[in-house]
Structures are given as C-alpha cells and as structure tokens.
Design a protein around this motif. Structure first.
Motif, PDB file in Angstrom:
ATOM      1  N   ILE A  86      -0.824  13.299   0.105  1.00  0.00           N
ATOM      2  CA  ILE A  86      -0.519  12.646  -1.165  1.00  0.00           C
ATOM      3  C   ILE A  86      -0.346  11.167  -0.900  1.00  0.00           C
ATOM      4  N   LYS A  87      -0.886  10.351  -1.783  1.00  0.00           N
ATOM      5  CA  LYS A  87      -0.774   8.898  -1.637  1.00  0.00           C
ATOM      6  C   LYS A  87      -0.791   8.289  -3.030  1.00  0.00           C
ATOM      7  N   ILE A  88      -0.011   7.236  -3.224  1.00  0.00           N
ATOM      8  CA  ILE A  88      -0.094   6.502  -4.481  1.00  0.00           C
ATOM      9  C   ILE A  88      -0.377   5.040  -4.171  1.00  0.00           C
ATOM     10  N   LYS A  89      -1.031   4.398  -5.109  1.00  0.00           N
ATOM     11  CA  LYS A  89      -1.360   2.983  -4.947  1.00  0.00           C
ATOM     12  C   LYS A  89      -0.155   2.152  -5.388  1.00  0.00           C
ATOM     13  N   LEU A  90       0.327   1.311  -4.484  1.00  0.00           N
ATOM     14  CA  LEU A  90       1.481   0.470  -4.760  1.00  0.00           C
ATOM     15  C   LEU A  90       1.113  -0.999  -4.632  1.00  0.00           C
ATOM     16  N   LYS A  91       1.717  -1.808  -5.474  1.00  0.00           N
ATOM     17  CA  LYS A  91       1.588  -3.262  -5.344  1.00  0.00           C
ATOM     18  C   LYS A  91       2.547  -3.725  -4.247  1.00  0.00           C
ATOM     19  N   LYS A  92       2.514  -5.009  -3.934  1.00  0.00           N
ATOM     20  CA  LYS A  92       3.430  -5.566  -2.929  1.00  0.00           C
ATOM     21  C   LYS A  92       4.868  -5.303  -3.355  1.00  0.00           C
ATOM     22  N   PHE A  93       5.684  -4.845  -2.413  1.00  0.00           N
ATOM     23  CA  PHE A  93       7.072  -4.498  -2.691  1.00  0.00           C
ATOM     24  C   PHE A  93       7.959  -5.732  -2.552  1.00  0.00           C
ATOM     25  N   TYR A  94       8.765  -6.000  -3.587  1.00  0.00           N
ATOM     26  CA  TYR A  94       9.731  -7.096  -3.570  1.00  0.00           C
ATOM     27  C   TYR A  94      11.129  -6.496  -3.674  1.00  0.00           C
ATOM     28  N   GLN A  95      11.870  -6.511  -2.586  1.00  0.00           N
ATOM     29  CA  GLN A  95      13.160  -5.843  -2.524  1.00  0.00           C
ATOM     30  C   GLN A  95      14.283  -6.584  -3.231  1.00  0.00           C
ATOM     31  N   LYS A  96      14.105  -7.860  -3.530  1.00  0.00           N
ATOM     32  CA  LYS A  96      15.208  -8.662  -4.050  1.00  0.00           C
ATOM     33  C   LYS A  96      15.624  -8.302  -5.472  1.00  0.00           C
ATOM     34  N   LYS A  97      14.782  -7.613  -6.218  1.00  0.00           N
ATOM     35  CA  LYS A  97      15.141  -7.342  -7.609  1.00  0.00           C
ATOM     36  C   LYS A  97      15.913  -6.039  -7.802  1.00  0.00           C
ATOM     37  N   TYR A  98      16.349  -5.422  -6.723  1.00  0.00           N
ATOM     38  CA  TYR A  98      17.053  -4.153  -6.824  1.00  0.00           C
ATOM     39  C   TYR A  98      18.509  -4.295  -6.391  1.00  0.00           C
ATOM     40  N   ASN A  99      19.343  -3.395  -6.882  1.00  0.00           N
ATOM     41  CA  ASN A  99      20.772  -3.389  -6.573  1.00  0.00           C
ATOM     42  C   ASN A  99      20.998  -2.497  -5.346  1.00  0.00           C
TER      43      ASN A  99
END
Length: 156
Positions: A5-18
């Motif tokens: 199983i695989k999904i297409k993801l954009k670049k991950f930006y960790q700063k917008k999460y709590n």
C-alpha cells in the motif's frame, strides 16, 4: 521490504502541527525518559492522509503523527490502541487495524523493526500494516527527525 500500500504525499511540513512530548515504553534499565523522547500530534495530518483515512476506514478512526528526534528509541512493544479504544468503547476490537505511513523518504540512521525483521530505505507514502499482536520498535540514530503517521480504525 515491499510495500503493498502506498499513498502519494506532498512535501511534509512539520511546523504547522501541535506536537506533544511523550516517552517510549516499556522502560527498563536501558530505556528511560532520557533516550525514549518523541512527540505526537493527535487528530491532525496532511490532507492526503485524512482523505485516505476517509476513503479506507469506517467513520470512527484516529490519526496520530509521530516525530522522533535523533538519538531516540521507541522500545520493542505491541500496540494497544489506547486512544482509539478510549473513544470507541463499543467496537469489535478484533477488527481494528493500524496503518503506519512514512511521511518522508528514509534517511541514514533511521530504522524500524516489525516482527523482529528490519525495515529501512522506505519512501515517502509507504504504508505498513501493524498488527496489534506483533512486536515492533523504532530507532532514530540519524541526524534528522523521523516522521510517521498512524491511522487506527476499522476498514470499510
């Protein structure tokens, strides 16, 4: 390791999460709060993961992201799905599954182990199905944070 199983993801930006600081378990003479620190973000994730969860899982599911710093261990354990179970008391626990999604490509020093078998060199969007009865662990001996997301619920 082949990922089914695989999904297409954009670049991950960790700063917008709590991110909330946590500690790995179980702890013993080798693993304690000094070397098991990691961070979790609950019920938020990149939109592609939310859409994937809505498509594949029944209405009641949970998403947790994990941010594991360099030099951190999450010791060998089996998932108990505490958060999901506390929110969904009237479910058939035998039907619950957990998907682990790698949010970035593998970097040197990052390691995951499932059923005593090493997993490394994953790609962003690769998904592992984590059985609740199988031991696994995570180590970040690299120089950059390691990011994963877990979707827990019952498949449609």
């Amino acid at each position: 390791m082949k990922y089914r199983i695989k999904i297409k993801l954009k670049k991950f930006y960790q700063k917008k999460y709590n991110w909330i600081q946590q500690y790995g378990y179980p702890q013993d003479e080798y693993y304690d709060n000094r070397n098991t620190i990691f961070y979790q973000s609950f019920d938020e994730a990149p939109i592609e993961i939310i859409k994937f969860a809505e498509e594949k899982f029944e209405k009641k599911y949970s998403i947790t992201m994990v941010k594991q710093p360099p030099s951190s261990f999450i010791p060998r354990h089996r998932d108990k799905h505490y958060k999901f179970r506390s929110k969904n008391k009237k479910i058939n626990y035998n039907k619950v599954v957990r998907y682990c999604i790698f949010l970035e490509d593998w970097k040197p020093g990052q390691y995951f182990e499932y059923d005593d078998k090493p997993i490394a060199i994953w790609s962003k969007g690769d998904i592992l199905v984590l059985s609740k009865d199988v031991y696994h662990r995570s180590v970040n001996a690299g120089t950059q944070f390691k990011y994963t997301a877990q979707i827990t619920g019952i498949l449609k």
